[in-house]
Design an enzyme around this catalytic site. Structure first.
Site, PDB file in Angstrom:
ATOM      1  CB  ALA A  25      -0.934  -0.009   1.206  1.00  0.00           C
ATOM      2  CG  ASP A  26       3.594   2.611   3.243  1.00  0.00           C
ATOM      3  OD1 ASP A  26       3.640   3.818   3.492  1.00  0.00           O
ATOM      4  OD2 ASP A  26       3.278   1.759   4.086  1.00  0.00           O
TER       5      ASP A  26
END
Length: 400
Positions: free
Chosen positions: A170-171
């Site tokens: 996600a990052d």
């Protein structure tokens, strides 16, 4: 000209991964990225075991901050905020991923900064956005994997227990989308002369990332269907006698090639698999059967047979094997250089290659405040003023 973003100055107020990784892409492409750190430095310098004697560098920090300059400012002191204001006034892009209202408390909210620099691209990265009931939540990658449905995509076959992927997907997805949005905003500014506020939330990025194939059962309104059956099928990692491979058989020609490579022409006429639609509907049976067949020979033997029949395939490499894989080596995808605080390090080559404006060669991630004096001098501070800021610990200087 060193890279297509040469001449663009970026103020990087971000920490952890989503922001630093995004601005590192800009540095790879020639931007002057100035990392503004507190006196203790970015927390990722310390979130993994340090690999230098001073405890300033972790592998994660090195791999998300290469090519940047660092100025260390104490933003709890008015002198530190004033230095940052002068830097922002002379920059093209500001990127921050503080929790909501932190920038406003510093007097550096979007409206205040816009008055200071109307052409600025002001970028705010957040976990779940700045509105809604979750806006104030503290967020890390697993939170977004859970909220976005990504953990459900990885659910165990049979039990349907959601699972996290063991990478901060996600990052890093947010980083890629942010870097692209910044360059789009810079392009728009070239046409209009006006800056703008770009907002990217990790939750937004991951839902958009998942949508094309992971949310297919929910695309048509009124025809929603549970996604369990699709996700419960086996994955495409197949054990051989001496390792693992992956192979794809989506099209009719690929399935025919697989049947030829495996000496199983009978499968061409099998009622379960004789069309693309049937192979999808019977994916669990098909993939299980493929696994049974591929377990009978070595990796090398199968890869040659499958390649000869034009079936997409590859070895499933352990991470250490990636470094010496023939394709990776031939493409020079991993570069090595000397870091003054750590020694010889490896970094992945930037994925985007530019024919007319090639990016600069990888350079080391900075020490905390390594360029504080240099950057302040560029902002018009005299030597005595800089000495005063250093003596009162408004800035930190560390020589690499």
């Amino acid at each position: 000209m060193a890279g297509p973003l040469s001449g663009v100055r970026v103020v990087d107020l971000t920490s952890v991964v989503s922001g630093p990784f995004a601005t590192m892409f800009l540095a790879d492409q020639g931007a002057d990225v100035i990392k503004v750190e507190p006196p203790v430095g970015d927390m990722t310098r310390r979130t993994r075991p340090p690999i230098d004697d001073d405890g300033q560098f972790s592998p994660m920090f090195i791999s998300t901050n290469r090519g940047k300059r660092s100025i260390s400012l104490d933003l709890k002191r008015p002198e530190g905020v004033e230095a940052l204001r002068k830097l922002i006034a002379r920059s093209d892009v500001l990127v921050q991923n503080f929790r909501p209202q932190v920038m406003e408390r510093l007097g550096l909210g979007e409206a205040a900064v816009r008055a200071l620099n109307p052409r600025l691209i002001y970028v705010s990265i957040s976990g779940v956005g700045d509105s809604g009931p979750y806006a104030g939540k503290r967020v890390y990658d697993p939170i977004i994997q859970g909220l976005s449905g990504f953990a459900d995509v990885q659910a165990q076959a049979g039990t349907r227990r959601p699972q996290m992927i063991r990478a901060i997907v996600a990052d890093k997805t947010t980083s890629v989308m942010t870097a692209q949005a910044i360059t789009a905003a810079l392009y728009a500014r070239e046409r209009t002369g006006v800056g703008q506020h770009v907002k990217v939330a990790m939750l937004d990025a991951m839902i958009a990332f998942l949508w094309p194939e992971a949310m297919t059962n929910y695309v048509v309104v009124g025809r929603e269907a549970p996604a369990g059956d699709h996700n419960a099928r086996p994955d495409l990692v197949f054990a051989t006698i001496d390792g693992y491979i992956t192979a794809g058989t989506i099209s009719d020609s690929e399935w025919a090639g697989f049947c030829k490579a495996t000496d199983r022409p009978d499968l061409l006429d099998d009622e379960r698999f004789n069309s693309q639609g049937k192979r999808a509907a019977n994916a669990t049976e098909r993939i299980t059967l493929m696994g049974e067949i591929l377990a009978t020979r070595t990796t090398e033997n199968w890869l040659k047979r499958l390649d000869d029949c034009d079936v997409p395939c590859a070895p499933v490499l352990r991470r250490a094997e990636v470094l010496t894989n023939e394709q990776v080596v031939a493409r020079e995808l991993i570069a090595e250089y000397v870091h003054s605080g750590v020694g010889r390090v490896r970094q992945a080559r930037p994925a985007a290659q530019f024919s007319a404006t090639p990016g600069r060669a990888p350079s080391a991630a900075p020490w905390i405040g390594q360029h504080s004096r240099e950057i302040l001098a560029e902002l018009g501070y005299g030597a005595e003023e800089i000495d005063g800021l250093a003596n009162t610990t408004v800035i930190r200087e560390v020589k690499g």
